[in-house]
Scaffold this motif. Structure first.
Motif, PDB file in Angstrom:
ATOM      1  N   MET A   1       0.807  -1.147   0.025  1.00 18.60           N
ATOM      2  CA  MET A   1      -0.122  -0.068  -0.073  1.00 18.60           C
ATOM      3  C   MET A   1       0.895   1.292  -0.178  1.00 18.60           C
ATOM      4  O   MET A   1       1.475   1.626   1.131  1.00 18.60           O
ATOM      5  CB  MET A   1      -0.809   0.242   1.274  1.00 18.60           C
ATOM      6  N   PRO A   2       0.878   2.082  -0.985  1.00 17.30           N
ATOM      7  CA  PRO A   2       1.815   3.223  -1.152  1.00 17.30           C
ATOM      8  C   PRO A   2       1.421   4.301  -0.018  1.00 17.30           C
ATOM      9  O   PRO A   2       0.290   4.518   0.126  1.00 17.30           O
ATOM     10  CB  PRO A   2       1.479   3.790  -2.681  1.00 17.30           C
ATOM     11  N   GLY A   3       2.345   4.896   0.495  1.00 19.64           N
ATOM     12  CA  GLY A   3       2.277   5.865   1.430  1.00 19.64           C
ATOM     13  C   GLY A   3       2.222   5.276   2.962  1.00 19.64           C
ATOM     14  O   GLY A   3       2.203   6.040   4.073  1.00 19.64           O
ATOM     15  N   LEU A   4       1.940   3.970   3.264  1.00 18.49           N
ATOM     16  CA  LEU A   4       1.950   3.573   4.535  1.00 18.49           C
ATOM     17  C   LEU A   4       3.198   3.821   5.366  1.00 18.49           C
ATOM     18  O   LEU A   4       3.072   4.105   6.571  1.00 18.49           O
ATOM     19  CB  LEU A   4       1.891   1.989   4.419  1.00 18.49           C
ATOM     20  N   TYR A   5       4.423   3.953   4.798  1.00 20.15           N
ATOM     21  CA  TYR A   5       5.581   4.165   5.445  1.00 20.15           C
ATOM     22  C   TYR A   5       5.420   5.554   6.090  1.00 20.15           C
ATOM     23  O   TYR A   5       5.728   5.902   7.215  1.00 20.15           O
ATOM     24  CB  TYR A   5       6.816   3.905   4.598  1.00 20.15           C
ATOM     25  N   LEU A   6       5.072   6.523   5.120  1.00 17.65           N
ATOM     26  CA  LEU A   6       5.091   7.838   5.479  1.00 17.65           C
ATOM     27  C   LEU A   6       3.927   8.106   6.563  1.00 17.65           C
ATOM     28  O   LEU A   6       4.059   8.925   7.540  1.00 17.65           O
ATOM     29  CB  LEU A   6       4.602   8.816   4.218  1.00 17.65           C
ATOM     30  N   GLY A  61      15.834   1.070  -1.786  1.00 18.11           N
ATOM     31  CA  GLY A  61      15.383  -0.352  -2.179  1.00 18.11           C
ATOM     32  C   GLY A  61      13.962  -0.072  -2.535  1.00 18.11           C
ATOM     33  O   GLY A  61      13.281   0.971  -2.403  1.00 18.11           O
ATOM     34  N   GLU A  62      13.485  -0.934  -3.331  1.00 16.87           N
ATOM     35  CA  GLU A  62      12.097  -1.094  -3.908  1.00 16.87           C
ATOM     36  C   GLU A  62      11.177  -1.464  -2.654  1.00 16.87           C
ATOM     37  O   GLU A  62      11.244  -2.520  -2.065  1.00 16.87           O
ATOM     38  CB  GLU A  62      11.939  -1.972  -5.231  1.00 16.87           C
ATOM     39  N   SER A  63       9.910  -0.706  -2.551  1.00 19.96           N
ATOM     40  CA  SER A  63       9.294  -1.270  -1.462  1.00 19.96           C
ATOM     41  C   SER A  63       7.896  -0.617  -1.826  1.00 19.96           C
ATOM     42  O   SER A  63       7.474   0.607  -2.180  1.00 19.96           O
ATOM     43  CB  SER A  63       9.418  -0.518  -0.033  1.00 19.96           C
ATOM     44  N   PRO A  64       6.588  -1.440  -1.712  1.00 23.30           N
ATOM     45  CA  PRO A  64       5.328  -1.008  -2.146  1.00 23.30           C
ATOM     46  C   PRO A  64       4.759   0.084  -0.994  1.00 23.30           C
ATOM     47  O   PRO A  64       3.767   0.555  -1.216  1.00 23.30           O
ATOM     48  CB  PRO A  64       4.602  -2.328  -2.034  1.00 23.30           C
ATOM     49  N   LEU A  65       5.441   0.117   0.159  1.00 18.69           N
ATOM     50  CA  LEU A  65       5.198   1.042   0.959  1.00 18.69           C
ATOM     51  C   LEU A  65       5.594   2.566   0.668  1.00 18.69           C
ATOM     52  O   LEU A  65       4.927   3.489   1.373  1.00 18.69           O
ATOM     53  CB  LEU A  65       5.750   0.708   2.386  1.00 18.69           C
ATOM     54  N   LEU A  66       6.350   2.717  -0.037  1.00 17.58           N
ATOM     55  CA  LEU A  66       6.846   4.068  -0.369  1.00 17.58           C
ATOM     56  C   LEU A  66       5.714   4.693  -1.326  1.00 17.58           C
ATOM     57  O   LEU A  66       5.278   3.889  -2.228  1.00 17.58           O
ATOM     58  CB  LEU A  66       8.291   3.928  -1.068  1.00 17.58           C
ATOM     59  N   LEU A  67       5.821   5.923  -1.285  1.00 16.71           N
ATOM     60  CA  LEU A  67       4.712   6.513  -2.189  1.00 16.71           C
ATOM     61  C   LEU A  67       5.465   6.670  -3.827  1.00 16.71           C
ATOM     62  O   LEU A  67       4.775   6.772  -4.652  1.00 16.71           O
ATOM     63  CB  LEU A  67       4.858   8.127  -1.846  1.00 16.71           C
ATOM     64  N   GLY A  68       6.614   6.398  -3.858  1.00 10.21           N
ATOM     65  CA  GLY A  68       7.395   6.382  -5.016  1.00 10.21           C
ATOM     66  C   GLY A  68       7.852   7.753  -5.745  1.00 10.21           C
ATOM     67  O   GLY A  68       8.041   7.886  -7.103  1.00 10.21           O
ATOM     68  N   ILE A  69       7.679   8.842  -5.009  1.00 10.36           N
ATOM     69  CA  ILE A  69       8.209  10.222  -5.069  1.00 10.36           C
ATOM     70  C   ILE A  69       9.507  10.181  -4.765  1.00 10.36           C
ATOM     71  O   ILE A  69      10.095   9.948  -3.548  1.00 10.36           O
ATOM     72  CB  ILE A  69       7.290  11.161  -4.514  1.00 10.36           C
ATOM     73  N   ASP A  70      10.720  10.536  -5.645  1.00 10.81           N
ATOM     74  CA  ASP A  70      12.067  10.911  -5.209  1.00 10.81           C
ATOM     75  C   ASP A  70      12.249  12.298  -5.401  1.00 10.81           C
ATOM     76  O   ASP A  70      12.083  12.895  -6.499  1.00 10.81           O
ATOM     77  CB  ASP A  70      12.807   9.753  -6.249  1.00 10.81           C
ATOM     78  N   LEU A  71      12.822  12.929  -4.253  1.00  7.55           N
ATOM     79  CA  LEU A  71      13.524  14.159  -4.426  1.00  7.55           C
ATOM     80  C   LEU A  71      14.943  14.050  -5.194  1.00  7.55           C
ATOM     81  O   LEU A  71      15.151  15.257  -5.576  1.00  7.55           O
ATOM     82  CB  LEU A  71      13.744  14.532  -2.992  1.00  7.55           C
TER      83      LEU A  71
END
Length: 108
Positions: A1-6, A61-71
């Protein structure tokens, strides 16, 4: 689930802020000083991350928990938020330990 880590970081920060508000340890004790410490600490650790990324030591690393936005390459959006949380947590923990030490010295 994207955004769960944030979300986990922000919920953890809310919990620490609640403790801070209750015991007036950092932000509710000295706002300007707390903001300066968190900003300087976050900038320091972001510079550390940049050096590690440039040296090839730190990679995202790749994780489905990240939003996928890189600064920046290998620097996800969640990283500066986590670093700010880490600095705030350390400050609240330090002030809490200081308060406990002061109470023990006063009781002795």
């Amino acid at each position: 689930m994207p955004g769960l880590y944030l979300l986990a970081i922000l919920l953890s920060a809310a919990g620490i802020a609640t403790l801070d508000a209750r015991f007036r340890l950092a932000w509710w004790h000295a706002r300007a000083r707390t903001a300066a410490v968190v900003l300087i600490g976050t900038a320091f650790f972001l510079a550390w991350d940049a050096a590690g990324i440039a040296a090839g030591v730190f990679v995202k690393g790749e994780s489905p928990l990240l939003l996928g936005i890189d600064l920046a390459p290998h620097l996800p959006l969640e990283e500066p938020v986590f670093l700010a949380f880490l600095c705030y947590l350390a400050l609240v923990a330090f002030r809490g330990a200081e308060r406990l030490r002061e109470r023990r010295e006063d009781a002795a």
